[in-house]
Design an enzyme around this catalytic site. Sequence first.
Site, PDB file in Angstrom:
ATOM      1  N   GLU A 163       1.202  -0.645   0.475  1.00  0.00           N
ATOM      2  CA  GLU A 163       0.214  -0.039   0.202  1.00  0.00           C
ATOM      3  C   GLU A 163       0.671   1.382   0.010  1.00  0.00           C
ATOM      4  OE1 GLU A 163      -1.350   2.501   0.202  1.00  0.00           O
ATOM      5  OE2 GLU A 163      -1.517   2.854   2.012  1.00  0.00           O
ATOM      6  N   CYS A 185      -2.503   9.096   2.608  1.00  0.00           N
ATOM      7  CA  CYS A 185      -2.030   8.475   1.310  1.00  0.00           C
ATOM      8  C   CYS A 185      -3.153   8.557   0.401  1.00  0.00           C
ATOM      9  CB  CYS A 185      -1.753   6.529   1.730  1.00  0.00           C
ATOM     10  SG  CYS A 185      -2.857   5.864   2.213  1.00  0.00           S
TER      11      CYS A 185
HETATM   12  P1  NDP Z   1       8.705   4.772   3.920  1.00  0.00           P
HETATM   13  O1  NDP Z   1       8.522   3.688   3.099  1.00  0.00           O
HETATM   14  O2  NDP Z   1      10.678   4.925   4.379  1.00  0.00           O
HETATM   15  O3  NDP Z   1       8.428   3.621   5.352  1.00  0.00           O
HETATM   16  C1  NDP Z   1       7.451   3.379   5.627  1.00  0.00           C
HETATM   17  C2  NDP Z   1       7.955   1.485   6.559  1.00  0.00           C
HETATM   18  O4  NDP Z   1       8.583   1.011   5.808  1.00  0.00           O
HETATM   19  C3  NDP Z   1       8.199   1.985   7.776  1.00  0.00           C
HETATM   20  O5  NDP Z   1       7.749   1.494   9.168  1.00  0.00           O
HETATM   21  C4  NDP Z   1       9.712   1.672   7.685  1.00  0.00           C
HETATM   22  O6  NDP Z   1      10.403   1.599   8.643  1.00  0.00           O
HETATM   23  C5  NDP Z   1       9.917   0.971   6.940  1.00  0.00           C
HETATM   24  N1  NDP Z   1      11.038   0.398   6.358  1.00  0.00           N
HETATM   25  C6  NDP Z   1      12.077   1.347   5.677  1.00  0.00           C
HETATM   26  N2  NDP Z   1      12.928   1.146   5.441  1.00  0.00           N
HETATM   27  C7  NDP Z   1      12.562  -0.194   5.305  1.00  0.00           C
HETATM   28  C8  NDP Z   1      13.089  -1.433   4.540  1.00  0.00           C
HETATM   29  N3  NDP Z   1      14.573  -1.650   3.816  1.00  0.00           N
HETATM   30  N4  NDP Z   1      12.814  -2.570   4.499  1.00  0.00           N
HETATM   31  C9  NDP Z   1      11.078  -2.612   5.039  1.00  0.00           C
HETATM   32  N5  NDP Z   1      11.132  -1.895   5.803  1.00  0.00           N
HETATM   33  C10 NDP Z   1      11.584  -0.402   6.213  1.00  0.00           C
HETATM   34  O7  NDP Z   1       8.600   6.026   4.260  1.00  0.00           O
HETATM   35  P2  NDP Z   1       8.181   7.046   4.893  1.00  0.00           P
HETATM   36  O8  NDP Z   1       7.956   7.113   6.714  1.00  0.00           O
HETATM   37  O9  NDP Z   1      10.125   7.365   5.058  1.00  0.00           O
HETATM   38  O10 NDP Z   1       8.034   8.281   4.266  1.00  0.00           O
HETATM   39  C11 NDP Z   1       8.454   8.784   3.161  1.00  0.00           C
HETATM   40  C12 NDP Z   1       7.635   8.861   2.235  1.00  0.00           C
HETATM   41  O11 NDP Z   1       6.543   7.698   1.809  1.00  0.00           O
HETATM   42  C13 NDP Z   1       6.324  10.208   2.001  1.00  0.00           C
HETATM   43  O12 NDP Z   1       7.027  11.256   1.571  1.00  0.00           O
HETATM   44  C14 NDP Z   1       5.020   9.521   1.995  1.00  0.00           C
HETATM   45  O13 NDP Z   1       4.646   9.994   0.549  1.00  0.00           O
HETATM   46  C15 NDP Z   1       5.448   8.407   1.737  1.00  0.00           C
HETATM   47  N6  NDP Z   1       4.891   7.301   2.054  1.00  0.00           N
HETATM   48  C16 NDP Z   1       3.029   7.151   2.430  1.00  0.00           C
HETATM   49  C17 NDP Z   1       2.275   6.440   3.372  1.00  0.00           C
HETATM   50  C18 NDP Z   1       0.905   5.611   3.111  1.00  0.00           C
HETATM   51  O14 NDP Z   1       0.467   6.066   3.482  1.00  0.00           O
HETATM   52  N7  NDP Z   1       0.921   5.673   2.145  1.00  0.00           N
HETATM   53  C19 NDP Z   1       2.826   6.486   4.715  1.00  0.00           C
HETATM   54  C20 NDP Z   1       3.346   7.128   4.902  1.00  0.00           C
HETATM   55  C21 NDP Z   1       4.733   7.446   3.937  1.00  0.00           C
HETATM   56  P3  NDP Z   1      11.348   3.134   9.890  1.00  0.00           P
HETATM   57  O15 NDP Z   1      10.589   4.804   9.782  1.00  0.00           O
HETATM   58  O16 NDP Z   1      12.055   2.936  10.727  1.00  0.00           O
HETATM   59  O17 NDP Z   1      12.137   3.729   8.407  1.00  0.00           O
END
Ligand code: NDP
Length: 506
Positions: free
Chosen positions: A246, A280
């Site tokens: 997602e 999102c």
């Molecule tokens: P990320 O995609 O980096 O993080 C989402 C989740 O994945 C977090 O729990 C993160 O952990 C985890 N994660 C990070 N790196 C890895 C990896 N290599 N393998 C597995 N899991 C991992 O999103 P961000 O929080 O950095 O946000 C960045 C962008 O994502 C935002 O600018 C926005 O555009 C989008 N976003 C979209 C969302 C949605 O609802 N669709 C929600 C959040 C963000 P950790 O936080 O500890 O790094």
Amino acid sequence: MTLTDNAPDQGAVARPATFDSLNPRTGDVAGTYPVHGEADVRAAVARAREASAWWGSLSFDEREDRLTTWKGVVTRRIAQLADVMHQETGKPHGDAMLECALAIDHLAWAAKHAGKVLKRHKVPSGLVMANQKATVEYRPLGVIGVIGPWNYPVFTPMGSIAYALAAGNAVVFKPSEYTPGVGVWLADTFHEVIDQPVLQVVTGLGDTGAALCRAGVDKIAFTGSTGTGKKVMAAAAESLTPVLIEAGGKDALIVDEDADLDAAVDGALWGACANAGQTCAGVERVYVHERVYDEFLSKVVAAAQEIDATDDPQAKIGPITMPGQLDIIRRHIDDAITKGGRALVGGPEAVGERFVQPTILVDVPQDSSAWTEETFGPTMTVAKVKDMDEAVALTNDSRYALGSAVFSKSRGMKIAERLRVGMTSINGVITFAGVPSLPFGGIGDSGFGRIHGPDGLKEFTYAHAIARQRMKPLLALTTFKRTEKAEQQLGKMITMLHGRGSTLPK
Ligand code: NDP
């Protein structure tokens, strides 16, 4: 249960380092949590595997009873959960309460409907196999790894957790590093009701999430950015672990010439700015019929000037949760202005150190990032369209395809049916997310797979099909004793059943 109690057993593993979760409103430390490493995550998955054997062996009614008890605990302490969320994300209390309420409703639906959707049921066996009784059952996969985001740290992961649990799986949940307290709160309350590691939380940074992808779970449910989604998928591919992604969107809202403009303005503004735009399925693009464009703009500008983002706990818009997001929002606004766009409300100066004020952009060229990339801030870019064909074409012209909204008195359904997206709300915004029986998810760069509804339950299962012979077949086909006569009879039967539609239409 304390936070340390909730941490997976360390055993011989060295005590991990910790990290702080910060209050984005004030910068104060909201909590300190362990950084769980590879060994911790594997240990949690091993415990979950054992627990899943017990949990999966319960009847649907027995699981429903236990999940309903947990639901009661969460509901009675909803204000406490909302407060943890308020501390970690900065979102207003009212928004946090709404998010919890919707998550509780989904938990109730999943627990109640799992049996109906998943238990073994009869399906037609068809004339050729009329001697067979055909049934299908959807069985739990085992252990589900849920990687959650920070923007809706209860509602979004619970869309996977509640449905995976109701389907009979154990869950290991890795919350975002910005919202670990919410994850720990959910697991702690679960453990008060169910004394087995059926729902565990591992905390840490991206590496902990990456470790979960390699820890031998049976499926990964990920919510976050498209870029990280690709990394999750690549890691999962090594062990052929299925994934549900997602990954956000660039949702459009369409305003037709006959729309209730006040409702459309209200929906557009809330859809774009609620949760400081960190949604999102939030509204980022708005396409308005030329006949009502000027009126829509003057109303939406007036309404946007009435709301602002402040550190007042009662403010309608809170801070930007993830500091790095401020640069992305600033870049999108700057790009729009540099390419000839205008900010009718807000603009480059709307982006502060923690807060971003509502921003409405117009006259922005189509190749600007304000139209093409996920902004995740309280901004909307508005364009005039000559008719609904153009609105539909522009809506569909995006690499993202998650949600959408249509405001029209007479043509809402017709317009919605032409949109290539996962979800649409008509004369409302994001309403589909609150209907538990509707699937939630997207296509393209928005990901794939579905949470919520019957699809969301099946997502965490595998189908087991059984064909049981009820009587000897009229035509013995699956045997080396098959006769020429049986083959001829099969040919006749197939021609009779399917031959008529085989000629091409003139
Ligand atoms: P990320 O995609 O980096 O993080 C989402 C989740 O994945 C977090 O729990 C993160 O952990 C985890 N994660 C990070 N790196 C890895 C990896 N290599 N393998 C597995 N899991 C991992 O999103 P961000 O929080 O950095 O946000 C960045 C962008 O994502 C935002 O600018 C926005 O555009 C989008 N976003 C979209 C969302 C949605 O609802 N669709 C929600 C959040 C963000 P950790 O936080 O500890 O790094």
